[in-house]
Structure formats: structure tokens, C-alpha cells
Design a protein around this motif. Structure first.
Motif, mmCIF file in Angstrom:
data_model
loop_
_atom_site.group_PDB
_atom_site.id
_atom_site.type_symbol
_atom_site.label_atom_id
_atom_site.label_comp_id
_atom_site.label_asym_id
_atom_site.label_seq_id
_atom_site.Cartn_x
_atom_site.Cartn_y
_atom_site.Cartn_z
ATOM 1 N N VAL A 1 0.871 -1.179 0.000
ATOM 2 C CA VAL A 1 0.000 0.000 0.000
ATOM 3 C C VAL A 1 0.905 1.226 0.000
ATOM 4 N N PHE A 2 0.554 2.254 -0.810
ATOM 5 C CA PHE A 2 1.434 3.409 -0.963
ATOM 6 C C PHE A 2 0.734 4.691 -0.526
ATOM 7 N N ALA A 3 1.532 5.627 0.035
ATOM 8 C CA ALA A 3 1.029 6.956 0.412
ATOM 9 C C ALA A 3 2.131 7.978 0.172
ATOM 10 N N GLN A 4 1.718 9.241 -0.147
ATOM 11 C CA GLN A 4 2.695 10.267 -0.495
ATOM 12 C C GLN A 4 2.924 11.286 0.609
ATOM 13 N N GLY A 5 1.930 11.504 1.469
ATOM 14 C CA GLY A 5 2.046 12.521 2.506
ATOM 15 C C GLY A 5 1.445 12.056 3.812
ATOM 16 N N VAL A 6 1.467 12.939 4.810
ATOM 17 C CA VAL A 6 1.037 12.568 6.156
ATOM 18 C C VAL A 6 -0.430 12.161 6.190
ATOM 19 N N GLU A 7 -1.305 13.004 5.646
ATOM 20 C CA GLU A 7 -2.740 12.719 5.730
ATOM 21 C C GLU A 7 -3.101 11.442 4.993
ATOM 22 N N GLU A 8 -2.530 11.251 3.814
ATOM 23 C CA GLU A 8 -2.822 10.028 3.060
ATOM 24 C C GLU A 8 -2.276 8.810 3.797
ATOM 25 N N ALA A 9 -1.101 8.952 4.409
ATOM 26 C CA ALA A 9 -0.518 7.839 5.157
ATOM 27 C C ALA A 9 -1.410 7.419 6.318
ATOM 28 N N LEU A 10 -1.916 8.391 7.049
ATOM 29 C CA LEU A 10 -2.784 8.073 8.185
ATOM 30 C C LEU A 10 -4.086 7.433 7.713
ATOM 31 N N GLU A 11 -4.617 7.933 6.593
ATOM 32 C CA GLU A 11 -5.856 7.369 6.047
ATOM 33 C C GLU A 11 -5.646 5.916 5.625
ATOM 34 N N LYS A 12 -4.551 5.647 4.888
ATOM 35 C CA LYS A 12 -4.274 4.281 4.436
ATOM 36 C C LYS A 12 -3.944 3.367 5.620
ATOM 37 N N PHE A 13 -3.295 3.923 6.626
ATOM 38 C CA PHE A 13 -2.939 3.134 7.810
ATOM 39 C C PHE A 13 -4.201 2.662 8.530
#
Length: 457
Positions: A30-42
Motif C-alpha cells: 500500500v502506498f502513500a505520499q504525505g502525512v494525511e494520506e498515510a494516516l488514512e491508508k494506515f
């Protein structure tokens, strides 16, 4: 268990490199580019492991977005293993990441083979921890890994740090006075680590003659020097896939410091008299009782070696700062040596307990153990007295002026109370928790005494 890996990096090239490089691994990526996207994907995918680039946008010199993301991920799931990947070549960044709960850190440029090994270990450790039964109680324990004994505030802090650093492979430097239990801490780190099935090999850098220490570390080839009648493996080889403990590293000669630094950077070495490069996979934990900062200032210890071995530094408290741990340890040593001495001793008298608590213990835990063991042999009773210990209850040496001859009992008690509070504050460096614990009282009670006697912090 379905293994899910979250990759957080704003660089498209890096994401593609990891997507390609990890495609053969049994993970859901699973990939994320920034803080908010990372927290959402997490939150959405609940990954067991994460690789996190510290340099997330908007970029700052202190990597604030990366550390913010690390803290939030740890808050959401303290059990997930987060591998920090950073281009910031700074020991402070690595230390801060580990202090915030990162499983490990990795410096760019990315070596895929090394990163794969680190990720596999992270998943393996996560799964082991999930198999452990949940702790039934959050109550503090007096007995800890490797037989460590202690329930004082300073020791709880040390044990918390041990649990944090054990899970990763970061080098650790243990500092503390002689006799405080530095090797025991190293053993606890090893027992809690993914390497626990491997060997723990110890070298006392101050006990080996200087002309033999290189051979002790790296081994030697047959005929490499007079008396070398056969090829001998060094301690480094014996520690492969385990932990190498370098005790009293501050005593290491300057020429060996250079060779050790080179080995730590590459994990490659040659035996004395050999030409073949040998490679090992070891974790290094070092210890010293010298002032390492002063040693660097006077040139007796290399600064670059310090930065290599001291990514995380643990400071062990001396026994005089551990309050009630003195009695816990004394009772432990009494049980430990009961059979070996053939003694009928089963406990301590009250004057012995008072003497144990008030003694300054310059030799720390080692002195305490020897004192208890000697008293068990010398005692003619079933209990150990202060006389058996060779101690008498002491008044703290740092109390103030003597009590005036014409003082009333109430005035004398008040004066001694004030002096003891001030002395405890001085010994603890102004730390309220440590001072209160040393006096055997609660923190609110200590604050009441400060107000009562008008003592300013």
C-alpha cells in the motif's frame, strides 16, 4: 496472517523502485505520499509494517512532517513496526526516531537487499508479539528480563528504554558507574530481541593485553605471528547472527578504534595475517564507565566511533539513586546464595535494613551482592544484622548544620526533615520523583514538605 506493508514516500521514483523490488515478497503493498494520506491508508489497511520517509512535504530542516507522521502512526497502533527511511545523515534523527518508537532506521540510498531483510524481521517480530499472551496486569514488576531486579522510577525508565531498543538492530551504548549492571542490560536487550536464538559474545576491551586484542576481536591465521600454530576464529565470528557486547569500550587502544570503526561500517573484516574479507551479521552493544564526552575532548576516544556505537545511549543509575531497589536486591541475593553458602539465614533485622538503605554503595550492585554474601557466612543467627553486614545505619553526609542544643523535639524534627528534603533534592539534581522516592514518600507529600519548609525549586 496476511502481511500488509505501507510505503510512505513522496518521491515517485522511490515508490516505483520499492514496488518493483518488493514485488516478489509475500506482502500486500500500500502506498502513500504525505502525512494525511498515510494516516488514512494506515487506518484503512491496518498494516503490520511501514516504511516511512522522514522528508515528507512540506519539507523542513528538522523533518517535522516525518516525525509528526511517525508519532500519529504510533498513536493509532503501537504494535505496528515502523522503519524510518531517511536521507538525513544525522545521529540525532536516528535517535529521535527510535525514541518515538520506530522499529529501525535506514539511510538512503536504499539497498533493496538490506531493506528486505529488515522488513522480514519487522513482520517476524510483529507476529511473535501477537502470539504472546496479553499481560493481565499493568502493575510494575520487580523482576525483569535477564534477571534484572528493580521497581524504582529510574529503573522503570531504563527498562522502558530496553524494551524500545531491543526490537531493532540499532547500536546501543550503555553508560554507568562500575557495578551498576551494564552487562545485565546488554543481556536483557539480547533476550528481548529477534536475535535471541543467536549467541551473545562478550569482549572486555580493558582486560585483554594490547598486543593480543586484535586477534581477540578478529582471530588470526596460522603462522601470522610467533605462537600462532593454528587458525583461530575471533569473537566477532563467534557472534555471527547474534550480539557482540563490547564491555569497557572506553579502554580500547587508538589503533583498534580505527579497525573497529571500519568493521562496524561494513561488517567486513580480515583475520590477523589474513587477506580474505570475511562478512558477519552482528548487533553491537557497548558499555563504559568512563566519561565518554571527556574522553572525546582529550582525544583518547574517537568521536566518529562514538557516533557509530552510540546511536542510542542508556544511562544506568547508581544504586544510591534507586531507593527501595536496595532492599529488593538484598533479598534477591539472600535467596540466590542461600544454597551456595550452606547458610541458615532467612532474612534481615530492622537495623540491617536501615543500614542497607542508608549506605551510599560506592561499588553499586556488585558491592551489595558481595556484602550480603559475606554477611551470610559471618552471621551466627537466622537473620543478618547491621554488624554482620559491616554497616551501621548512617545519617546522610550531605545534611546541613547540626541541631542546636536548646532545640525542642518539635524544632529538631522540623530541622532534620527540612535538611533531608533539601539533601534529597540535591542528590536527585532537582528531580521531584527521584527525591520523593529516595525518602520513601509520595510526590504530593514531597510537595507538601516543600511548601511547609519554604523550599524553592
Amino acid at each position: 496472517m496476511n502481511r500488509t506493508l505501507l510505503i510512505v514516500d513522496d518521491n515517485e521514483d522511490v515508490r516505483q523502485q520499492l514496488k518493483w523490488g518488493l514485488s516478489s515478497e509475500p506482502y500486500t503493498l500500500v502506498f502513500a505520499q504525505g502525512v494525511e494520506e498515510a494516516l488514512e491508508k494506515f487506518r484503512e489497511h491496518s498494516p503490520q509494517a511501514v516504511t516511512l520517509d522522514l522528508g515528507l512535504p512540506p519539507r523542513t530542516e528538522d523533518a517535522s512532517q516525518g516525525f509528526k507522521c511517525l508519532e500519529e502512526l504510533r498513536r493509532i497502533s503501537p504494535t505496528a513496526k515502523i522503519i524510518v527511511i531517511t536521507g538525513f545523515d544525522s545521529r540525532e534523527y536516528a535517535r529521535r526516531a527510535v525514541d518515538l518508537g520506530a522499529y529501525d532506521f535506514f539511510l538512503k540510498p536504499i539497498d533493496l537487499d538490506e531493506l528486505k531483510v529488515m522488513i522480514r524481521r519487522a513482520f517476524h517480530l510483529f507476529e511473535i508479539e501477537q502470539e504472546r499472551p496479553a499481560r493481565k496486569s499493568a502493575a510494575p514488576r520487580a523482576v525483569h528480563p535477564a534477571g534484572m531486579i528493580g521497581d524504582s522510577t529510574p529503573m522503570r525508565e531504563v527498562l522502558a528504554h530496553i524494551e524500545k531498543v531491543a526490537a531493532s538492530d540499532v547500536p546501543v551504548l550503555i553508560q554507568g558507574e562500575s557495578g551498576t549492571g551494564k552487562e545485565l542490560v546488554a543481556r536483557a536487550i539480547h533476550e528481548l530481541s529477534p536475535r535471541k536464538s543467536g549467541p551473545m559474545v562478550c569482549i572486555n576491551c580493558g582486560a585483554v593485553p594490547e598486543n593480543l586484542i586484535e586477534s581477540e576481536f578478529f582471530g588470526h591465521e596460522r603462522g601470522s605471528f610467533t605462537g600462532a600454530v593454528s587458525t583461530v576464529r575471533g569473537k566477532v565470528e563467534y557472534a555471527d547472527n547474534g550480539l557482540l557486547f563490547l564491555d569497557e569500550i572506553g579502554e580500547l587502544p587508538a589503533n583498534l578504534q580505527v579497525k573497529l570503526l571500519r568493521f562496524l561500517q561494513e561488517m567486513v573484516f580480515q583475520r590477523v595475517g589474513g587477506r580474505k574479507n570475511l562478512e558477519v551479521n552482528v548487533r553491537v552493544v557497548a558499555a563504559t564507565n568512563i566519561d565518554i564526552q571527556e574522553a572525546m575532548r582529550n582525544g583518547s576516544f574517537r568521536e566518529d566511533l562514538f557516533y557509530r556505537i552510540g546511536v542510542v545511549s542508556l544511562k544506568l543509575p547508581p544504586l544510591r539513586e534507586r531507593g527501595k531497589d536496595v532492599i529488593l536486591l538484598a533479598e534477591h541475593f539472600l535467596r540466590k546464595h542461600h544454597e551456595g553458602t550452606g547458610s541458615a539465614v532467612s532474612g534481615f533485622t530492622q537495623d540491617a535494613l536501615d543500614a542497607l538503605s542508608s549506605h551510599s554503595w560506592p561499588g553499586n550492585v556488585r558491592e551489595l551482592e558481595n556484602t550480603v554474601r559475606r554477611a551470610m557466612v559471618m552471621s551466627n543467627s537466622t537473620t543478618i544484622s547491621a554488624a554482620d553486614l559491616g554497616l551501621t545505619p548512617e545519617c546522610p553526609s550531605d545534611l546541613g548544620s547540626p541541631i542546636p542544643a536548646n532545640a525542642t523535639l518539635k524544632e529538631a524534627r522540623s530541622l532534620v526533615e527540612k535538611q533531608m528534603v533539601e539533601a534529597a533534592l540535591g542528590r536527585s539534581g532537582g528531580n521531584i520523583l527521584k527525591a520523593a522516592e529516595a525518602l520513601g514518600i509520595s510526590r504530593p507529600t514531597f510537595y507538601d514538605l516543600l511548601r511547609k519548609h519554604g523550599i524553592a525549586l
